[in-house]
Design a protein around this motif. Structure first.
Motif, PDB file in Angstrom:
ATOM      1  N   UNK A 162       0.825  -1.215   0.000  1.00  6.18           N
ATOM      2  CA  UNK A 162       0.000   0.000   0.000  1.00  6.18           C
ATOM      3  C   UNK A 162       0.857   1.261   0.000  1.00  6.18           C
ATOM      4  N   UNK A 163       2.012   1.174   0.645  1.00  3.70           N
ATOM      5  CA  UNK A 163       2.946   2.308   0.676  1.00  3.70           C
ATOM      6  C   UNK A 163       3.736   2.389  -0.628  1.00  3.70           C
ATOM      7  N   UNK A 164       4.234   1.235  -1.073  1.00  2.00           N
ATOM      8  CA  UNK A 164       5.117   1.210  -2.253  1.00  2.00           C
ATOM      9  C   UNK A 164       4.390   1.598  -3.535  1.00  2.00           C
ATOM     10  N   UNK A 165       3.100   1.296  -3.619  1.00  2.00           N
ATOM     11  CA  UNK A 165       2.373   1.536  -4.865  1.00  2.00           C
ATOM     12  C   UNK A 165       2.344   3.018  -5.244  1.00  2.00           C
ATOM     13  N   UNK A 166       2.505   3.893  -4.254  1.00  2.00           N
ATOM     14  CA  UNK A 166       2.481   5.339  -4.516  1.00  2.00           C
ATOM     15  C   UNK A 166       3.877   5.957  -4.599  1.00  2.00           C
ATOM     16  N   UNK A 167       4.917   5.096  -4.537  1.00  2.00           N
ATOM     17  CA  UNK A 167       6.287   5.609  -4.594  1.00  2.00           C
ATOM     18  C   UNK A 167       6.813   5.599  -6.026  1.00  2.00           C
ATOM     19  N   UNK A 168       7.932   6.300  -6.212  1.00  2.00           N
ATOM     20  CA  UNK A 168       8.585   6.391  -7.516  1.00  2.00           C
ATOM     21  C   UNK A 168       9.816   5.472  -7.535  1.00  2.00           C
ATOM     22  N   UNK A 169      10.274   5.079  -8.725  1.00  2.00           N
ATOM     23  CA  UNK A 169      11.387   4.132  -8.816  1.00  2.00           C
ATOM     24  C   UNK A 169      12.616   4.520  -7.991  1.00  2.00           C
ATOM     25  N   UNK A 170      12.966   5.817  -7.938  1.00  2.00           N
ATOM     26  CA  UNK A 170      14.188   6.216  -7.224  1.00  2.00           C
ATOM     27  C   UNK A 170      14.072   6.020  -5.712  1.00  2.00           C
ATOM     28  N   UNK A 171      12.861   5.782  -5.227  1.00  2.00           N
ATOM     29  CA  UNK A 171      12.657   5.576  -3.793  1.00  2.00           C
ATOM     30  C   UNK A 171      12.823   4.110  -3.386  1.00  2.00           C
ATOM     31  N   UNK A 172      13.075   3.239  -4.360  1.00  2.00           N
ATOM     32  CA  UNK A 172      13.224   1.812  -4.095  1.00  2.00           C
ATOM     33  C   UNK A 172      14.669   1.367  -4.309  1.00  2.00           C
ATOM     34  N   UNK A 173      15.050   0.270  -3.660  1.00  2.00           N
ATOM     35  CA  UNK A 173      16.381  -0.316  -3.873  1.00  2.00           C
ATOM     36  C   UNK A 173      16.422  -1.012  -5.228  1.00  2.00           C
ATOM     37  N   UNK A 174      17.630  -1.375  -5.675  1.00  2.00           N
ATOM     38  CA  UNK A 174      17.775  -2.050  -6.969  1.00  2.00           C
ATOM     39  C   UNK A 174      17.005  -3.356  -7.038  1.00  2.00           C
TER      40      UNK A 174
END
Length: 364
Positions: A162-174
């Motif tokens: 639910x949190x990740x679905x609204x994030x952008x690629x640069x906010x995630x690890x590889x």
């Protein structure tokens, strides 16, 4: 896979595929008569050095060749079931890139690229990127697409969807970005998943988790997988069948045991010898001598002949046919001709293969 394959289970059939590129220096004959079959639920690994034609082959399947590329001859027959469950068969070569993009890509054949940062849009949330394919191809509502996107994020092992679905690629690890790319690829339940060096940009621990994820997805969904890689360590973990490419041709193909335990082509010997081995006595890695041929120039004989320490006189004069050496094993080398002198693989490789066999037996 050693069992006999049912022709009805063939999902992809590539025949005599030849592709060229027009460049400022002339015509590059990048793919020269590729023949390959992919069966339902099977994993094929296409291996070879950079420039051997691995990625160009799968880009032709996806209809994403660069604008200067041209399919000169051959066919790519894709067999699938339509929305009504009826068997369909199309030649992807005869379809325009636009037709493939709207009718096949994402919906029936999906691709996981090497670097998730180049395949994800940095300006869009990951949720929107997962949802757009479902909304476009399956005409479902935004609410249903969002629910499926959340389920997919959970399925590929991303916590707090639910949190990740609204994030952008640069906010995630590889590793998380690559999981998102896999979720996008699976969003429309494709028949074929193409993985182009899917773990190259990741550290070893994350690599293993991504490979395990893809294996799990395949087992649960029954999809067919094509891996493009130069890493034979990855091939040993994931593949049922292996095709070895050199200078735009498949020079050896067979099931995983045939290629790893009974390689016949000197190029395959070189690739296997160049795998890192923690138990080796040598302080240097083996490297195949010389360089791949310039595909701008006409190739006479066997393209590997100038780099082949076991080359025969005929290798420089005539291209070898494909020899059936038993089982699913096919080899494009004059050394497999019954009239050729008996040549054995290098002793160091033979010892390494015997060691691999013992380790596999010990591991069950």
């Amino acid at each position: 896979m050693t069992e006999k394959k049912n022709k009805k289970d063939r999902v992809l059939s590539i025949r005599d595929l030849s592709i060229s590129f027009e460049t400022g220096s002339g015509i590059v004959n990048a793919i020269r008569g590729v023949r390959l079959d992919l069966f339902r639920g099977e994993t094929i690994a296409i291996v070879g050095e950079s420039g051997s034609g691995k990625s160009v082959t799968v880009k032709a399947i996806m209809g994403i060749l660069s604008s200067n590329g041209k399919i000169d001859e051959g066919s790519i027959i894709f067999n699938y079931k339509d929305a009504h469950g009826e068997e369909k068969s199309v030649d992807l070569v005869k379809m325009s890139p636009k037709q493939i993009r709207y009718q096949i890509c994402g919906k029936k054949i999906a691709m996981v690229f090497q670097d998730p940062m180049t395949s994800l849009d940095p300006t869009m949330t990951i949720g929107k990127q997962i949802m757009e394919g479902m909304i476009e191809h399956e005409k479902i509502s935004h609410a249903e697409a969002k629910e499926r996107a959340l389920n997919l994020l959970t399925y590929v092992g991303i916590e707090s969807p639910e949190k990740r679905i609204n994030q952008y690629p640069h906010q995630l690890s590889g590793g998380m970005r690559q999981r998102v790319v896999i979720a996008i690829a699976l969003s429309c339940n494709p028949d074929i998943l193409i993985c182009d060096e899917p773990t190259t940009a990741l550290d070893v621990t994350i690599q293993a988790k991504i490979l395990e994820l893809i294996k799990t997805v395949q087992a649960e969904k029954g999809i067919s997988v094509i891996y493009i890689t130069h890493d034979l360590g990855v091939v040993a973990k994931v593949a049922d069948y292996v095709a070895v490419m050199y200078a735009g041709k498949i020079v050896e193909k067979g099931n995983i045991n045939e290629i790893f335990y009974d390689p016949r082509h000197p190029y395959t010997w070189g690739l296997l010898s160049s795998m890192p081995d923690v138990d080796t006595d040598s302080h240097r890695l083996f490297a195949i001598p010389g360089s791949p041929p310039n595909l701008l120039e006409k190739i006479s004989g066997d393209a590997f002949a100038p780099r082949n320490p076991f080359a025969l006189k005929i290798d420089f004069e005539e291209e070898p046919p494909i020899f059936d050496v038993g089982g699913q094993h096919r080899v494009c080398s004059w050394l497999c001709d019954p009239r050729a002198p008996k040549v054995s693989m290098p002793e160091q490789l033979r010892i390494r293969i015997e060691k691999m066999k013992k380790e596999d037996l010990a591991n069950g």
